[in-house]
Design a protein around this motif. Structure first.
Motif: not given
Lengths: 356, 349
Positions: B33, B195-197, B26, B199-204, B206
């Protein structure tokens, strides 16, 4: 009323309606009441799916015959017998299918509905899905119904739920305009799980619940068509909303998450975070792993063993949950899981989550 | 120490490792980011290999690479999400790595792959930063003497500023200096990564270039990779899969952070093989066939608990204890030994 006219029509030919009415009348003569209509989503012909899944029903015997079939609708009469450890269930029902929605019409008791109808639906998952409506949907239905029938609607009793799906012990046996019940529930951070309604002259008397079961206590089947149209519309809408969210279907395998926003920053409370994980741990037929749990964040992976769907559940903000479907995640699984959360955690809206 | 305590200690340490790795990913995403929107200092890569300018056989793999002043200067960033409080370890490993970073290196984003000069940035978990700075100060000038500008910042776990203001990772200045003024100023003012920003990137994304903890990798394989094969065998509790098929899915869905020559995914084949071998050891998989590397994965094995994350960690620790009979050593040392196999191949990376 403009909204009411935009609801999908239900193709119910006169002959089908007559058959249903005849069934209801005969049950009434037997002294069975009331009529319950259970709504389900069926991704294909309900009868074909049942035949395909017949191997799973080793303890059930079905007799059924199709009464009538049109291009978009069909009506089938069933007799179902199921052996339970201590007794045997037996009753009849009609399955009226219109597009992807099936209405199960029966005068059977609660045991038959839970251990017969819902058992049958669960065995046919993920092709047949038990969906849900929300407390807000119930309120919308009543508003439409009231203005359409031009009869004021009053509530007789309600079952209300609070955080973590606990039933409010104080079941309301009051009598007042239905809006009062909803307003009072909202004020107390509760939501209506089930409500019994009647018009002043008692021409209409029925019960609605969040699991999509409509109980008709007075009136004709056709009188409640608007309710079935609304439920149809909601179920289709929900099905479409949860569809095509697997990473395998998106450009660059990107993610299409959904968000459940809450009105307050719930997850700052440690006990709420812990109880929320406990709710997840009780999600039937799942594996899960908690990757991170801090304050107020958590990140959990969930594997739905029924159809191999996978998604993550996380709270990066203290006032919402984000559910992110992974490589393969079915609409059925997302619906099953969100129903679990709405039943056992807290009711809320479900929206798309944009983000990076 | 009793076996039960030994096991408990191991479970706690592995769980902490997973948490720290989660934060590291993260933090890397967060720095990217932030810098993607910063004109002066650019995020270049998260996992690039650079070579020593004087001896190209020597390679370094910093976690983060930034460039500033129109790309003429650079920063090599290293995230330390977990530091065992052992001075010898710092002297042998951390200082050794710093010395490698203190050389001119090739592989920057420029026409000749060089920059005029670069700085070194250490991002250290807040629980370790004060201790590390005291050790660094103690040996600075004797054991360690750096030519380049060196800066230490500390970062927090996912935390909250206060209710309603969003949740962040806090990164703040602790020691030294950096040539990129805007970034240094930002660290001094406290950098908040929302952290919200991420979220989606972490799914790809890891995994970073750093070898993930074995339990973290096994968790991801179990939940995200194996399940994508299982659905083709819906009536069975197990399925057979070739290593090459697993690698193909990993490459498709967990592709690298940036185009890296010769690499097709965030994960190394050797890491995946090691994880598969552990699945075999803890009876969640078995090796089948004699030629191609093929496995039978028991994804819906009977009587498995719902909490598979916890189960995998417990099984790994039990296996470790079984294979490393109890000695009179503390748990942290035991875990370091346990991680030794990982560290060994860390050198391969």
């Amino acid at each position: 009323m403009a909204f009411a006219s935009s609801l999908p029509n239900i193709d119910l030919p006169f002959s089908m309606e007559m058959a249903i009415n005849y069934y209801i009348e005969s049950k009434l003569t037997e002294g069975k009441m009331p009529i319950k209509i259970i709504s389900l989503i069926s991704t294909d012909s309900f009868v074909h799916l049942l035949e395909e899944n017949m191997m799973k029903f080793y303890d059930v015997k079905f007799d059924y015959s199709t009464i009538e079939e049109t291009k978009t609708a069909s009506l089938t009469r069933f007799r179902m017998k199921r052996k339970l450890p201590v007794n045997e269930l037996e009753d009849t029902f009609f399955a009226y299918q219109n597009g992807n929605i099936v209405f199960i019409i029966t005068c059977a008791d609660k045991l038959f509905i839970n251990s017969g109808i819902f058992y049958m639906a669960k065995k046919m998952y993920p092709k047949v899905i038990i969906s849900y409506i929300t407390s807000k949907d119930i309120e919308n239905i009543l508003e439409l119904f009231e203005s359409s029938k031009k009869h004021d609607l009053f509530y007789r009793n309600t079952v209300r739920k609070k955080l973590f799906g606990k039933k409010e012990t104080d079941i309301k046996y009051k009598y007042g305009h239905y809006k009062e019940a909803f307003n009072e529930a909202r004020l107390n951070e509760l939501w209506i799980d089930r409500i019994e309604i009647s018009s002043k002259d008692e021409k209409f008397h029925f019960e609605l619940s969040r699991d999509g079961v409509v109980k008709i206590l007075k009136g004709l089947f056709r009188d409640y068509f608007l309710i079935f149209r609304y439920i149809s519309y909601k179920y289709k809408d929900k099905f479409d909303f949860f569809s095509n969210r697997s990473r395998e279907y998106t450009p660059d395998y990107s993610v299409r998450p959904i968000k459940l926003p809450f009105e307050s920053s719930l997850f700052y409370e440690k006990t709420i975070r812990e109880q929320f994980i406990e709710v997840i741990s009780k999600y039937p037929h799942c594996n899960y792993s908690v990757n991170y749990i801090g304050n107020p964040h958590f990140h959990v992976n969930i594997f739905d063993k029924l159809d191999y769907s996978v998604f993550t559940v996380k709270s990066y903000s203290s006032d919402s949950i984000i559910i992110t479907p992974q490589i393969s995640t079915t609409e059925a699984s997302l619906m099953r899981f969100t129903k679990h959360l709405l039943d056992n955690f807290r009711e809320t809206s479900i929206v798309n989550f944009e983000g990076n | 120490m009793t076996d039960d305590n030994y096991l408990l200690e191991c479970i706690n340490n592995v769980t902490t490792d997973i948490h720290r790795y989660f934060i590291t990913v993260h933090l890397t995403l967060g720095m990217k980011h932030y810098l993607d929107n910063n004109l002066e200092c650019r995020f270049i890569a998260a996992e690039r290999t650079l070579k020593n300018a004087n001896d190209q056989s020597k390679e370094i793999d910093p976690d983060l690479i930034f460039q500033y002043e129109n790309g003429t200067k650079g920063i090599l960033g290293e995230i330390k999400s977990s530091l065992s409080h052992n001075e010898l370890n710092v002297k042998n490993n951390v200082f050794e790595q710093l010395r490698k970073y203190d050389q001119d290196v090739i592989g920057w984003d420029s026409s000749d792959n060089l920059v005029e000069n670069h700085d070194i940035l250490h991002l250290i978990h807040m629980l370790d930063s004060d201790w590390y700075i005291s050790v660094y100060n103690k040996y600075e000038g004797s054991e360690i003497k750096l030519q380049k500008d060196y800066c230490i910042v500390e970062f927090t776990d996912l935390t909250s500023v206060k209710a309603g203001q969003g949740d962040i990772i806090l990164v703040r200045y602790k020691y030294g200096t950096l040539g990129c003024d805007s970034l240094l100023t930002k660290f001094k003012e406290n950098l908040h990564i929302e952290i919200d920003s991420l979220s989606n990137n972490y799914e790809r994304l890891k995994f970073t270039r750093k070898r993930p903890p074995l339990a973290y990798l096994m968790d991801k394989l179990w939940f995200f990779i194996f399940t994508s094969f299982g659905r083709y065998n819906i009536d069975s509790d197990s399925f057979d899969v070739k290593l090459s098929e697993i690698i193909k899915i990993v490459q498709d869905y967990y592709y690298p952070w940036a185009g890296i020559e010769g690499e097709n995914s965030q994960l190394r084949e050797s890491w995946i093989k090691e994880a598969l071998d552990m699945f075999v050891k803890i009876n969640l998989a078995e090796r089948i066939g004699t030629t191609a590397e093929q496995y039978r994965i028991h994804l819906r094995k009977k009587n498995l608990p719902n909490d598979m994350g916890k189960y995998i960690i417990e099984k790994i620790c039990k296996k470790f204890i079984e294979e490393h009979p109890r000695k009179m050593i503390d748990a942290q040392t035991s875990l370091d030994n346990f991680k030794m196999e990982s560290v060994k191949s860390k050198e391969d990376t």
